[in-house]
Motif scaffolding. Structure first.
Motif, short mmCIF file in Angstrom:
data_model
loop_
_atom_site.label_atom_id
_atom_site.label_comp_id
_atom_site.label_asym_id
_atom_site.label_seq_id
_atom_site.Cartn_x
_atom_site.Cartn_y
_atom_site.Cartn_z
N UNK A 5 102.38 69.04 37.94
CA UNK A 5 102.09 67.64 38.27
C UNK A 5 103.30 66.75 38.01
N UNK A 6 104.06 67.08 36.97
CA UNK A 6 105.29 66.31 36.70
C UNK A 6 106.29 66.46 37.84
N UNK A 7 106.41 67.67 38.37
CA UNK A 7 107.31 67.88 39.51
C UNK A 7 106.85 67.08 40.72
N UNK A 8 105.54 67.04 40.95
CA UNK A 8 105.02 66.29 42.09
C UNK A 8 105.22 64.79 41.89
N UNK A 9 105.03 64.31 40.67
CA UNK A 9 105.21 62.88 40.39
C UNK A 9 106.65 62.45 40.56
N UNK A 19 102.81 73.47 51.47
CA UNK A 19 101.94 74.34 52.24
C UNK A 19 100.47 74.06 51.96
N UNK A 20 100.11 73.93 50.70
CA UNK A 20 98.70 73.71 50.34
C UNK A 20 98.21 72.35 50.82
N UNK A 21 98.95 71.29 50.54
CA UNK A 21 98.51 69.95 50.91
C UNK A 21 98.41 69.80 52.43
N UNK A 70 94.88 62.86 57.89
CA UNK A 70 96.16 62.30 58.33
C UNK A 70 97.09 62.05 57.15
N UNK A 71 96.55 61.53 56.05
CA UNK A 71 97.40 61.26 54.88
C UNK A 71 97.99 62.56 54.32
N UNK A 72 97.18 63.60 54.19
CA UNK A 72 97.68 64.85 53.64
C UNK A 72 98.62 65.57 54.60
N UNK A 73 98.34 65.49 55.89
CA UNK A 73 99.20 66.16 56.86
C UNK A 73 100.55 65.46 56.98
N UNK A 79 102.07 62.11 48.31
CA UNK A 79 101.02 61.17 47.92
C UNK A 79 100.95 61.01 46.40
N UNK A 80 101.39 62.02 45.67
CA UNK A 80 101.32 61.98 44.21
C UNK A 80 102.60 61.45 43.56
#
Length: 88
Positions: A5-9, A19-21, A70-73, A79-80
């Motif tokens: 989560x820190x990497x994503x933030x 890939x997952x999102x 749409x937001x995730x794609x 987003x995070x």
């Protein structure tokens, strides 16, 4: 898990998160399409009654899956990402 989560933030690129999102986003868009087909079948024949709560819930589901898909794609794990808040 906290390190992920820190990497994503921080906004670091991470191919597994991309890939997952984006896969979840595409799945939501596919679900939106299927719900839209059901809604189209429902409204193409004029009903003998007013709008039911089920029909309203169907349209809410279409809207939510379209917006989230749409937001995730488009944005993916961005987003995070933390955004700086300017001082007042």
């Amino acid at each position: 898990m906290s390190s992920h989560f820190d990497r994503l933030r921080r906004g670091e690129r991470w191919w597994a998160a991309e890939l997952v999102f984006r896969t979840i986003g595409i799945a939501l868009l596919g679900g939106c399409y299927r719900l839209a087909l059901v809604a189209h079948r429902t409204i193409s024949v004029p009903p003998p009654h007013g709008t039911t709560p089920g029909e309203f819930a169907l349209c809410v589901g279409i809207f939510l899956s379209l917006a989230a898909g749409l937001a995730l794609t488009m944005e993916g794990p961005g987003l995070l990402r933390d955004l700086p808040v300017p001082p007042r």
